[in-house]
Design an enzyme around this catalytic site. Structure first.
Site, mmCIF file in Angstrom:
data_model
loop_
_atom_site.group_PDB
_atom_site.id
_atom_site.type_symbol
_atom_site.label_atom_id
_atom_site.label_comp_id
_atom_site.label_asym_id
_atom_site.label_seq_id
_atom_site.Cartn_x
_atom_site.Cartn_y
_atom_site.Cartn_z
ATOM 1 N N CYS A 36 -19.040 0.400 -32.205
ATOM 2 C CA CYS A 36 -17.488 0.690 -32.562
ATOM 3 C C CYS A 36 -16.531 0.235 -31.402
ATOM 4 C CB CYS A 36 -17.501 2.214 -32.803
ATOM 5 S SG CYS A 36 -17.629 3.246 -31.266
ATOM 6 N N ASP A 291 24.351 -6.837 35.822
ATOM 7 C CA ASP A 291 25.738 -6.881 35.908
ATOM 8 C C ASP A 291 26.322 -6.937 37.437
ATOM 9 O OD1 ASP A 291 27.575 -7.165 33.808
ATOM 10 O OD2 ASP A 291 28.318 -5.248 33.921
ATOM 11 N N ASP A 674 27.235 4.947 23.359
ATOM 12 C CA ASP A 674 26.034 4.868 22.483
ATOM 13 C C ASP A 674 26.342 5.942 21.158
ATOM 14 O OD1 ASP A 674 26.440 7.009 23.869
ATOM 15 O OD2 ASP A 674 24.350 7.694 24.688
#
Length: 976
Positions: A36, A291, A674
């Site tokens: 089956c 800087d 920030d």
């Protein structure tokens, strides 16, 4: 076997399925073995894809179901004709070797032995095969490969919600506290104190402001979350064996200004820890911004690059942590733990000796730089140093290491190291740190253009070599990273005294507030230890936000706006346009030099190009880099041309008439750039992530003496006041797009209004002393109900704090230090910041509070006892003296008046001690180790306290008129 012409399944005994046309299901076209469809599917699922009788592979079920009726009759004939038995027997004998695999040792067919087990499975009586059984059927190599594939498909991070058992009581107490606060204020307002109306009114105003501040601080912590990362899954997905790494590149930014204040040795350790991170070397570039254009910084970087050739391979060979040599060699732990290589001790000893020699060379450079020659500094080739005038010098770039530079001592490539000093000329605004960071953004875009940027202060070294991978677990996750603008790590510090007297670690903020924000739209940017998405810095919106819709042509006039206006105007059009213009400009970006050859369409593209240049500046190479979402440098660019272009983008006039510092990059307008930068990103719809690995990702140094700590807090508070007075104030900025969540906005409002709490705080800390000196009080005689209300308020405050500590894991000592310094900073630095901010923004006056060192101690934490004169010390010292004098006066008055005066005295003394206890760390720092307090501090404080007391006695503004009249009459009668 047959019933009504339909065969039965030889496995389960059920009828074989018949389709709508009457055709019988056939699994094996070779022998028509009756089985089956359900049994065939089960056999295929279990890995057995051949016929149990003849060994022929099963055909597709769909094809079998479409067989004609003739197949059914053929199958029936096979089954009913006895001659076919011999045919099948011949089939079986011819495939005996295959068929033997389906028989057990006793010779019985295995498929018959499976019938009962299949029926049990069908009836849900048989358990599913265990994971161990399945793995036993798969070879180990295949198991490992499947595991790697499964790991690569899983998410790279996991959100761990706070357990409901901890969060639900916390939220419940917050709501109860709100209700109690409403009842408390109702009682306070409806029960004025007529005998001290001024004191009562002042206290009411202060308490209302405190409640408002509490709401701003409390509700952003409503939904805190924890996150964990899966670095192993990241490697499984992007670092497959035998293939090039697919991890994204990262550009590190390190900024410094004055090497005499920021020691080059500390900066060198930061750079060395970056070069040694556990990440593919071709994916890492380190940019150092000088800087101050100091030759000392440049020469120390040359020494650092040379020492890195030895240090980096040593770190990676032995997997040491941390990878900053100063902190690795100074840690007091067993450095042999988990080390198994026999050569480790010998190589470590040699490396420590090399590092000490490196320190001597750097210290010699520092000693040499203490006195600047009159003619200025000269380089080794005899030419003057270009940065002799730090305020007037050209841009300078020097590339060290990398694929074209020196390799390590083992011949391996090292990450690229780039020295950058932007051009400075008189008459130009340079915008301090924010301007330096923006210059690094442009230089890195031209030279390497990594899609992600990690910025660090020069004194913050990489403490966890996997920190970059931790961040990539969020940024490179397709499900999470699309809308993430940055990943923020908590700040952790070395060299702080054990008791953390001045709350330098800021544990409550980093372990409580930031976790709460992570559950909303993400933490705020705190200036260091942050990994950015480069596209977010360029002002673009997140990919998930809607782009600008293309207009449809009108059928009447061919346009979309002149005769057919939109019924609903587009909201926040400028931001939506910025999100979509990348696609529109892609064609024009490469044809800047061929203006004369443009046709009409190309000229329209050129207009868009010009608008792009107004945003990003006049650099075609940089503009091209902004269109590369995945980073990378164009193949057509040669190194010499890129260096020239990099020099161009750091010229002092490059940002003129562009959007730099206004809409893109680090935002100008405040010393706390920030907060502004993160705020602008989240207003565009981005979210951020808070990453807290078990081993801290980065560590830095913090000022541990009282004066320096107050100056640090003053700078932060001044930046908040500047934002409050600017167009970027969260009270009114960013409402158009509706992309900033309300609780996130409350958090940003709290970050800019907290300095103003200093005004009611100073007044409230003065009230106990005034009450003790005058005998008045701000609260009338309490009834039983009112007493319960006050008790409930105090209990709700305590329980809220306890439950907050419970879910966050913060210790009660850290919480108490935070409460103490909130008062210390509020009555000193925050107070000065408010006045300085208004003077600077409204009158243009910039007032500086200078700090000068008096003495230091050579012992451990000797800097903790340094006494420095600053005007910030005067207000809290005055409050301490006034309250202590008030306590003495109150007890003296109670002794004179007798027993009845002790009851009212208790409440007044309680509030006075509340002030003194909160200011106790300040008093301890003021006295120093040997009580060495500057005379001027004592003189000013005693003078102000005396003047305040005398003025009070003379004016007595808070006493009612009736009492004043009776007092005058008594005085007149006495005079008579």
């Amino acid at each position: 076997m047959m019933e009504s012409g339909v065969p039965l399944c030889n496995t389960c005994g059920e009828r074989v399925e018949v389709d709508e046309k009457g055709g019988v299901f056939v699994a094996c076209q070779e022998c028509n073995f009756p089985i089956c469809k359900a049994c065939v599917e089960y056999e295929i699922k279990e890995g057995r894809k051949v016929c149990l009788r003849c060994g022929t592979p099963f055909e597709a079920t769909a094809d079998a179901e479409r067989n004609e009726l003739g197949s059914r009759s053929t199958m029936a004939a096979h089954l009913n004709d006895p001659q076919d038995v011999g045919i099948h027997a011949r089939h079986i004998s011819s495939v005996s070797t295959l068929d033997s695999e389906y028989n057990d040792e006793s010779g019985n067919p295995i498929w018959k032995n499976r019938v009962e087990s299949w029926k049990d499975k069908k009836n849900k009586k048989k358990k599913a095969p265990t994971k161990a059984d399945k793995e036993a059927q798969v070879p180990p190599e295949q198991q490992m490969e499947e595991k790697q594939i499964a790991d690569a498909a899983e998410p790279l991070s996991t959100i761990i919600p706070i357990p409901k058992s901890k969060l639900t009581p916390y939220r419940t107490v917050i709501i109860m506290r709100l209700i109690i606060l409403a009842l408390f204020f109702h009682y306070r307002v409806t029960h004025p104190v007529d005998s001290a109306y001024g004191l009562w009114l002042t206290s009411i105003i202060c308490e209302i402001w405190f409640a408002y501040s509490w709401v701003l601080d409390q509700f952003p912590k409503w939904s805190p979350v924890n996150r964990i990362t899966h670095v192993d899954r990241l490697s499984a997905r992007y670092e497959r064996e035998g293939e090039p790494s697919e991890l994204a590149s990262v550009d590190f930014f390190v900024s410094t200004v004055d090497p005499l204040k920021e020691p080059p040795l500390i900066t060198a350790n930061t750079v060395l820890s970056i070069l040694a991170v556990d990440y593919p070397v071709d994916k890492v570039s380190c940019y150092l911004s000088d800087d101050g254009a100091a030759m000392l910084t440049f020469e120390s970087l040359v020494e650092t690059a040379d020492f890195a050739r030895k240090w980096v391979p040593f770190c990676k060979k032995f997997s040491i942590e941390p990878r900053a040599p100063e902190f690795y060699f100074s840690q007091k732990i067993d450095y042999l733990k988990d080390k198994i290589q026999p050569s480790f001790v010998k190589e470590r000893r040699a490396m420590k000796r090399d590092y000490e020699e490196f320190k001597v060379r750097v210290n010699a450079l520092v000693a040499k730089a203490q006195k600047t020659p009159e003619e200025g500094w000269t380089m080794q080739d005899g030419t003057p140093w270009p940065g002799n005038n730090s305020r007037d010098h050209p841009g300078m770039i020097q590339v060290f290491l990398g694929n074209s530079g020196a390799h390590d001592i083992e011949g391996n490539e090292l990450p690229r190291l780039v020295y950058v000093s932007r051009e400075k000329r008189p008459g130009f605004q340079h915008h301090k740190k924010a301007g330096a960071e923006n210059a690094l953004v442009r230089v890195s875009a031209v030279l390497t253009n990594a899609p992600y940027i990690l910025n660090l202060d020069c004194d913050h070294y990489v403490n966890n070599s996997n920190a970059v991978r931790e961040a990539m677990c969020f940024l490179m996750d397709p499900q999470v990273g699309r809308d993430v603008c940055y990943v923020q790590f908590p700040q952790r510090f070395d060299g702080i005294d054990r008791s953390d007297r001045y709350a330098n670690r800021n544990i409550v903020f980093f372990d409580v507030n930031m976790k709460g924000l992570d559950g909303i739209q993400g933490p705020v940017y705190v200036g260091t230890g942050c990994v950015f998405n480069r596209q977010a810095l360029y002002g673009y919106g997140p990919p998930s936000m809607p782009t600008l819709p293309k207009p449809s042509s009108c059928s009447w006039c061919g346009c979309c706006s002149c005769c057919c206006p939109s019924k609903k105007p587009t909201e926040d059009l400028s931001e939506v346009y910025r999100d979509s213009k990348r696609e529109d400009l892609n064609a024009a970006i490469f044809n800047l030099g061929e203006i004369d050859n443009y046709d009409e369409y190309e000229r329209s593209m050129l207009i868009s190009q010009m608008s792009f240049e107004k945003t990003f500046g006049l650099s075609s190479v940089f503009i091209e880099s902004t269109l590369m979402e995945n980073g990378g440098v164009p193949e057509s660019g040669n190194p010499s041309m890129l260096i020239k272009e990099a020099i161009h983008v750091i010229s002092c006039g490059y940002e003129e008439k562009t959007a730099w510092g206004k809409e893109i990059g680090w935002i100008y307008g405040s010393v706390t750039e920030d907060i502004l930068t993160g705020f602008k990103m989240q207003c565009r719809g981005w979210r951020s992530i808070y990453c807290m690995p078990l081993r801290p990702a980065f560590k830095g140094s913090a000022p541990i003496n009282l004066s320096d700590r107050l100056h640090q807090v003053l700078r932060w508070a001044l930046g908040s006041v500047e934002i409050f007075l600017s167009r970027h104030c969260p009270l009114w900025y960013g409402f158009g797009g509706g992309r900033l969540k309300w609780l996130q906005r409350l958090a940003y409002i709290n970050t800019i209004v907290y300095p103003f709490t200093s005004l009611p705080l100073v007044a409230y800390c003065s009230i106990p002393a005034i009450c003790l000196l005058t005998g008045k009080f701000i609260i009338p005689t309490l009834s039983n109900l009112a007493s319960m209300l006050f008790l409930g308020l105090f209990l709700s405050i305590i329980i809220t704090s306890v439950l907050e500590l419970r879910w966050s894991g913060v210790s009660i000592e850290d919480w108490w230090r935070n409460e103490q310094f909130w008062v210390i900073g509020g009555v000193s630095a925050h107070l000065f910041a408010v006045f300085q901010g208004f003077l600077k923004m409204l009158a243009g006056l910039d007032t500086n509070f200078t700090v000068t060192a008096k003495a230091a101690d050579d012992a451990e934490f000797g800097e903790l006892y340094i006494i420095k004169w600053t005007t910030l010390l005067i207000p809290p010292t005055t409050l301490l003296i006034v309250n202590m004098v008030g306590v003495v006066a109150g007890f003296s008055d109670a002794l004179n008046k007798g027993y009845e005066a002790w009851g009212p005295l208790f409440g007044k003394v309680f509030f006075a001690f509340w002030v003194i206890l909160h200011l106790y760390p300040f008093l301890k720092g003021l006295m120093g180790r040997q009580n060495r307090t500057p005379t001027i501090v004592i003189l000013w404080s005693v003078l102000l306290a005396s003047v305040f007391s005398l003025v009070w006695v003379k004016i007595d503004p808070f006493v009612s008129n009736a009492n004043a009249d009776s007092l005058t009459q008594s005085c007149i009668s006495i005079d008579c």
